[in-house]
Design a protein around this motif. Structure first.
Motif, PDB file in Angstrom:
ATOM      1  N   ARG A 280      86.115  16.840 -12.033  1.00 10.38           N
ATOM      2  CA  ARG A 280      87.298  16.044 -11.717  1.00 10.38           C
ATOM      3  C   ARG A 280      88.115  16.601 -10.552  1.00 10.38           C
ATOM      4  NH1 ARG A 280      91.227  19.138 -14.351  1.00 10.38           N
ATOM      5  NH2 ARG A 280      90.430  20.335 -16.123  1.00 10.38           N
ATOM      6  N   THR A 281      87.504  17.392  -9.677  1.00 10.66           N
ATOM      7  CA  THR A 281      88.270  17.946  -8.567  1.00 10.66           C
ATOM      8  C   THR A 281      87.414  18.013  -7.316  1.00 10.66           C
ATOM      9  OG1 THR A 281      89.805  19.745  -7.989  1.00 10.66           O
ATOM     10  CG2 THR A 281      87.684  20.389  -8.893  1.00 10.66           C
ATOM     11  N   SER A 282      88.062  18.236  -6.173  1.00 10.76           N
ATOM     12  CA  SER A 282      87.341  18.361  -4.910  1.00 10.76           C
ATOM     13  C   SER A 282      86.558  19.676  -4.893  1.00 10.76           C
ATOM     14  CB  SER A 282      88.331  18.333  -3.740  1.00 10.76           C
ATOM     15  OG  SER A 282      87.676  18.598  -2.523  1.00 10.76           O
ATOM     16  N   LEU A 283      85.358  19.620  -4.337  1.00 14.27           N
ATOM     17  CA  LEU A 283      84.460  20.783  -4.370  1.00 14.27           C
ATOM     18  C   LEU A 283      84.363  21.490  -3.024  1.00 14.27           C
ATOM     19  CD1 LEU A 283      81.530  19.157  -6.400  1.00 14.27           C
ATOM     20  CD2 LEU A 283      83.355  20.608  -7.274  1.00 14.27           C
ATOM     21  N   GLY A 284      85.265  21.173  -2.089  1.00 17.10           N
ATOM     22  CA  GLY A 284      85.142  21.707  -0.740  1.00 17.10           C
ATOM     23  C   GLY A 284      85.056  23.217  -0.678  1.00 17.10           C
ATOM     24  N   SER A 285      85.965  23.919  -1.340  1.00 20.14           N
ATOM     25  CA  SER A 285      85.993  25.380  -1.251  1.00 20.14           C
ATOM     26  C   SER A 285      84.761  26.002  -1.890  1.00 20.14           C
ATOM     27  CB  SER A 285      87.266  25.929  -1.901  1.00 20.14           C
ATOM     28  OG  SER A 285      87.335  25.548  -3.258  1.00 20.14           O
TER      29      SER A 285
ATOM     30  N   ASN B 192      78.815  14.878  -1.956  1.00 16.30           N
ATOM     31  CA  ASN B 192      78.817  14.273  -0.615  1.00 16.30           C
ATOM     32  C   ASN B 192      80.221  14.223  -0.033  1.00 16.30           C
ATOM     33  OD1 ASN B 192      76.033  13.853  -0.597  1.00 16.30           O
ATOM     34  ND2 ASN B 192      76.213  11.844  -1.579  1.00 16.30           N
ATOM     35  N   GLU B 193      81.218  13.942  -0.864  1.00 17.85           N
ATOM     36  CA  GLU B 193      82.595  13.904  -0.374  1.00 17.85           C
ATOM     37  C   GLU B 193      83.052  15.290   0.067  1.00 17.85           C
ATOM     38  OE1 GLU B 193      84.854  12.124  -3.483  1.00 17.85           O
ATOM     39  OE2 GLU B 193      84.133  10.098  -3.049  1.00 17.85           O
ATOM     40  N   ALA B 194      82.621  16.323  -0.633  1.00 14.03           N
ATOM     41  CA  ALA B 194      82.967  17.689  -0.238  1.00 14.03           C
ATOM     42  C   ALA B 194      82.322  18.032   1.106  1.00 14.03           C
ATOM     43  CB  ALA B 194      82.524  18.683  -1.299  1.00 14.03           C
ATOM     44  N   TYR B 195      81.070  17.637   1.283  1.00 13.38           N
ATOM     45  CA  TYR B 195      80.425  17.846   2.584  1.00 13.38           C
ATOM     46  C   TYR B 195      81.180  17.112   3.691  1.00 13.38           C
ATOM     47  CZ  TYR B 195      76.159  20.105   0.782  1.00 13.38           C
ATOM     48  OH  TYR B 195      75.259  20.982   0.229  1.00 13.38           O
ATOM     49  N   ASP B 196      81.600  15.871   3.414  1.00 11.07           N
ATOM     50  CA  ASP B 196      82.348  15.104   4.416  1.00 11.07           C
ATOM     51  C   ASP B 196      83.631  15.830   4.800  1.00 11.07           C
ATOM     52  OD1 ASP B 196      80.409  13.160   4.370  1.00 11.07           O
ATOM     53  OD2 ASP B 196      81.531  11.782   3.062  1.00 11.07           O
ATOM     54  N   LEU B 197      84.332  16.386   3.814  1.00  8.36           N
ATOM     55  CA  LEU B 197      85.564  17.126   4.104  1.00  8.36           C
ATOM     56  C   LEU B 197      85.273  18.327   4.998  1.00  8.36           C
ATOM     57  CD1 LEU B 197      88.546  17.893   3.722  1.00  8.36           C
ATOM     58  CD2 LEU B 197      87.881  19.070   1.610  1.00  8.36           C
ATOM     59  N   LEU B 198      84.205  19.059   4.696  1.00  9.55           N
ATOM     60  CA  LEU B 198      83.885  20.255   5.482  1.00  9.55           C
ATOM     61  C   LEU B 198      83.460  19.892   6.899  1.00  9.55           C
ATOM     62  CD1 LEU B 198      82.014  22.314   2.724  1.00  9.55           C
ATOM     63  CD2 LEU B 198      84.371  22.609   3.536  1.00  9.55           C
ATOM     64  N   VAL B 199      82.807  18.740   7.072  1.00  9.04           N
ATOM     65  CA  VAL B 199      82.501  18.268   8.428  1.00  9.04           C
ATOM     66  C   VAL B 199      83.802  17.920   9.141  1.00  9.04           C
ATOM     67  CG1 VAL B 199      81.456  16.387   9.751  1.00  9.04           C
ATOM     68  CG2 VAL B 199      80.165  17.468   7.911  1.00  9.04           C
ATOM     69  N   GLU B 200      84.707  17.239   8.452  1.00 11.88           N
ATOM     70  CA  GLU B 200      86.011  16.894   9.027  1.00 11.88           C
ATOM     71  C   GLU B 200      86.736  18.137   9.532  1.00 11.88           C
ATOM     72  OE1 GLU B 200      90.367  15.770   7.223  1.00 11.88           O
ATOM     73  OE2 GLU B 200      88.635  14.778   6.314  1.00 11.88           O
ATOM     74  N   LEU B 201      86.649  19.220   8.774  1.00 10.47           N
ATOM     75  CA  LEU B 201      87.350  20.456   9.132  1.00 10.47           C
ATOM     76  C   LEU B 201      86.549  21.323  10.093  1.00 10.47           C
ATOM     77  CD1 LEU B 201      88.670  21.417   5.572  1.00 10.47           C
ATOM     78  CD2 LEU B 201      89.903  20.218   7.397  1.00 10.47           C
ATOM     79  N   GLN B 202      85.380  20.855  10.507  1.00  9.62           N
ATOM     80  CA  GLN B 202      84.475  21.604  11.394  1.00  9.62           C
ATOM     81  C   GLN B 202      84.064  22.945  10.782  1.00  9.62           C
ATOM     82  OE1 GLN B 202      87.133  20.883  15.039  1.00  9.62           O
ATOM     83  NE2 GLN B 202      85.078  20.656  15.909  1.00  9.62           N
TER      84      GLN B 202
ATOM     85  N   ARG C 196      74.774  20.363   7.777  1.00  8.76           N
ATOM     86  CA  ARG C 196      75.261  21.133   6.623  1.00  8.76           C
ATOM     87  C   ARG C 196      74.985  22.623   6.750  1.00  8.76           C
ATOM     88  NH1 ARG C 196      74.055  16.983   1.491  1.00  8.76           N
ATOM     89  NH2 ARG C 196      75.380  15.298   2.307  1.00  8.76           N
ATOM     90  N   GLU C 197      75.141  23.107   7.970  1.00  5.23           N
ATOM     91  CA  GLU C 197      75.067  24.540   8.221  1.00  5.23           C
ATOM     92  C   GLU C 197      76.470  25.049   8.510  1.00  5.23           C
ATOM     93  OE1 GLU C 197      72.490  26.566   8.020  1.00  5.23           O
ATOM     94  OE2 GLU C 197      71.134  24.927   7.457  1.00  5.23           O
ATOM     95  N   PRO C 198      76.872  26.191   7.942  1.00  2.50           N
ATOM     96  CA  PRO C 198      78.225  26.691   8.210  1.00  2.50           C
ATOM     97  C   PRO C 198      78.406  27.078   9.670  1.00  2.50           C
ATOM     98  CG  PRO C 198      76.947  28.315   6.972  1.00  2.50           C
ATOM     99  CD  PRO C 198      76.119  27.065   7.023  1.00  2.50           C
TER     100      PRO C 198
END
Length: 706
Positions: free
Chosen positions: A380-385, A413-423, A429-431
């Motif tokens: 139930r939460t964002s997985l970005g970190s 997928n939404e977490a990946y999208d956030l990390l792409v947004e933040l560069q 999907r490589e850091p």
């Protein structure tokens, strides 16, 4: 560590004794035998069984904590510090020697400490960065695993991958007596030892709240009246037994305390208990005085802590639950009905010293309709970190990571999208280097991105102040009975263009006052100016921690302040999906992916109606609100969001006036038009097509000035 050093530490262990009154002491031999045979052990027992304080001592007796440390995690800072103090006292040693602790902002530990209590966040965010194989530890105790926080679930998955590489590492997991089969299965059917709780019978009574208006949900006044009625009800049973009242948050605790203080309760002390209180204020609940106590608490006291002398529980049945709304991609903090398991945990708090009574402020039929368990946070939460940490550590595909409950593909997928947004990562999907740098900061990825951009734009000091402020609860208070006075006190910091600028003004004021005042004077000043003293200190502490991190990263700390544009561009780099364009008709803002939100009434921008804004967060309560806002320019969005922009070109044509082929450009991001119509040189965009237009319209038709 050499063999001789290990032997020396074994010999220097303090004498270990166990409290025979605790139920876990009866299982001592069974636990010691299981520790000798199995790499993973699960100990199930209700709070009060003694597992948190006695298991570290059993691990120490078994020889752990001598080659490395025994790491004991707690879900909350208040529990980590309290349990460290308790175990040190039981071992008759000074806190910080044999037993120490580390929590955010504070630590008390030595190089020779055998046992280290910490929050699960410290182990996850700090220890695994500098010590990925946790070589500093020879045993890990994950306490209160049934809470299933995001940190706990990630740690359990991480340890499952680590154990084959560390056969010498012992893992002990403790849980309430719920859902232990899932933990056992996750660790290849690890043995489960069940310890009975040290409990007396608890009588459950139901006292549903009455709503005077008889419409909708009961309001706060109904809740506070219900608590007061329940206090009078239990007083008829026992006029002296202490009462634990479970509420959903700090505001409710404060207002309930004010309401009860007006009820003329004789010989009664009213105390708050929540995680953000100072250590001294938290410790008051563990040292009862002669008066009856009413302790108003959040779910911090549900499982993590045993508050002494409790005979009664009054349960609102509510808690604030963090939820991520997938459609709007908004993190929500709704107040929700707790699960049956949580309600039963709360009721069990009053059966420790004798027969107890729990009064639930809801209907019995409603209880039976509640979910059996609280949904794990990972669902139930964002997985970005978490995903960024996994990518940086090279832990493989998220889908293959051994989570106890795997998150839905949409959340991943939404977490990946956030990390792409933040560069932070590439589209493959490589850091990125920025992503690796962001992962080293003890911040949400959005805030980490702002810090990196602040360093690039030369306004790092300001961004560190704001990143710290956005990581804590707002220090400005607005009591219901003194709203006008609070607003007047905060008015001098208000900024009509930016709530972030207002925070910087407040910071400079507090910094100057703290430098010129004694600690007691500064605390009184905060109270006069409707500022939460504890949160202000937390702000200072976190800022200093971030400043130390900046030094380690060798980022430029010049002590200078950035201009409005640079500071807000740095902030915008982490808030690109939180921009909004004002709707001319109703004053709402259209944001990313066509979601709509309004400026929060407490914002300095409320009523100002700038065309473009960004919000630190968009939170849905009664409606979607942009909280902590600032006016921005669309050109800044283009600069910071270049990697996210979609450009559409239309109506290419020969321009006799400019002497070149031109077209109209439309620029959008997340479906939001940043530029509606702008002339551009079409030759730089589609050279071949521009040449054909030039030949046809300029040369063939003769529309060319020679």
């Amino acid at each position: 560590m050499s063999f001789a050093q290990v032997e020396q530490r074994l010999q220097s262990r303090p004498a270990i004794a166990y409290d025979e009154a605790l139920p876990i002491s009866a299982a001592h031999d069974e636990i010691m035998a299981a520790l000798a045979k199995h790499p993973v052990l699960i100990v199930a027992g209700e709070t009060g069984s003694g597992k948190t304080t006695q298991l570290p001592k059993m691990l120490l007796e078994a020889g752990y904590g001598c080659r490395g440390r025994i790491g004991c995690t707690q879900p909350r800072r208040i529990a980590a510090t309290a349990m460290a103090s308790r175990v040190a006292e039981e071992l008759q040693t000074e806190l910080g020697t044999v037993v120490g602790y580390q929590v955010r902002f504070r630590e008390r530990i030595s190089a020779d400490s055998n046992i280290k209590f910490m929050t699960d966040g410290v182990l996850l965010l700090a220890e695994t960065i500098r010590d990925p194989q946790l070589l500093a530890y020879d045993a890990i105790l994950i306490d209160e695993a049934h809470e299933r926080s995001l940190n706990i679930d990630f740690l359990l998955g991480y340890l499952k991958t680590l154990l084959p590489q560390r056969p010498d590492l012992k893992l002990v997991i403790t849980s309430a007596t719920i859902d232990t089969a899932k933990f056992s299965a996750h660790f290849d059917h690890a043995p489960v030892i069940t310890v009975s709780g040290r409990g007396f019978p608890v009588e459950i009574e139901y006292q549903p709240l009455s709503n005077a208006a008889e419409e909708g949900e009961p309001d706060d006044k109904d809740l506070y009246r219900g608590i007061a009625d329940a206090v009078r009800r239990v007083s008829r049973i026992d006029a002296h037994g202490d009462i634990l009242v479970f509420l959903s948050g700090e505001r409710e605790i404060r207002e309930a305390g004010e309401f009860l203080s007006r009820q003329s309760l004789a010989h009664t002390e009213i105390l708050p208990l929540y995680a953000r209180l100072s250590s001294a204020e938290q410790q008051r609940v563990f040292h009862p005085g002669p008066q009856r106590r009413i302790i108003l608490c959040t779910n911090v006291a549900e499982t993590s802590l045993t508050v002494p002398r409790i005979r009664f529980v009054i349960d609102s049945g509510l808690a604030r639950i963090s939820r991520y709304a997938h459609r709007s991609r908004i993190q929500r903090l709704p107040i929700e009905a707790i699960s049956q398991a949580s309600a039963n945990q709360r009721a069990g708090r009053c059966g420790r010293v004798g027969p107890g009574t729990c009064i639930r402020l809801f209907d019995e039929s409603e209880f039976s309709l509640r979910p059996e368990f609280t949904e794990p946070e990972i669902l139930r939460t964002s997985l970005g970190s978490v995903i960024l940490r996994m990518l940086v550590m090279g832990l493989g595909e998220v889908e293959d990571f051994p989570f106890i409950d795997s998150p839905a593909p949409r959340m991943i997928n939404e977490a990946y999208d956030l990390l792409v947004e933040l560069q932070a990562i590439t589209r493959e999907r490589e850091p990125t280097e920025s992503g690796r740098q962001m992962d080293r900061w003890p911040l949400d990825p959005r805030l980490g991105r702002m810090v990196i951009e602040g360093a690039r734009l030369g306004c790092l000091e300001d961004v560190l102040v704001l990143a710290a402020a956005l990581s804590i609860q707002d220090p400005r208070e607005r009591p219901l009975d003194r709203q006008q006075a609070a607003d007047q006190a905060h008015q001098r910091f208000r900024d009509e263009d930016s709530d972030f600028a207002a925070l910087l003004k407040l910071w400079l004021h507090l910094k100057a006052q703290r430098r010129e005042s004694t600690a007691n004077q500064f605390r009184k000043l905060c109270k006069r100016e409707f500022l939460n003293w504890q949160r202000v200190l937390e702000w200072f502490d976190l800022y200093q921690q971030l400043r130390d991190q900046a030094r380690e990263e060798k980022l430029p700390l010049k002590g200078a302040h950035g201009n409005y544009e640079h500071v807000h561009q740095a902030l915008l780099s982490g808030m690109l999906s939180h921009v909004g364009l004002r709707h001319p008709e109703d004053g709402s803002y259209t944001g990313a992916r066509q979601r709509s939100f309004h400026i929060f009434p407490g914002s300095g921008l409320f009523g100002r109606k700038p065309k473009w804004i960004m919000a630190a967060e968009v939170v849905e309560t009664s409606r979607a609100w942009g909280r902590i806002n600032a006016r921005i320019e669309p050109s800044w969005i283009e600069q910071q969001g270049e990697h996210l922009l979609k450009r559409h070109y239309f109506d290419p044509h020969w321009s006799r006036k400019s002497g070149r082929v031109q077209a109209w450009e439309q620029v959008s991001m997340f479906g939001l038009a940043i530029v509606e119509k702008r002339r551009v040189d079409y030759g730089r965009i589609a050279a071949a097509e521009a040449r054909e237009i030039f030949l046809l319209e300029a040369l063939v038709r003769g529309d060319l000035d020679l």
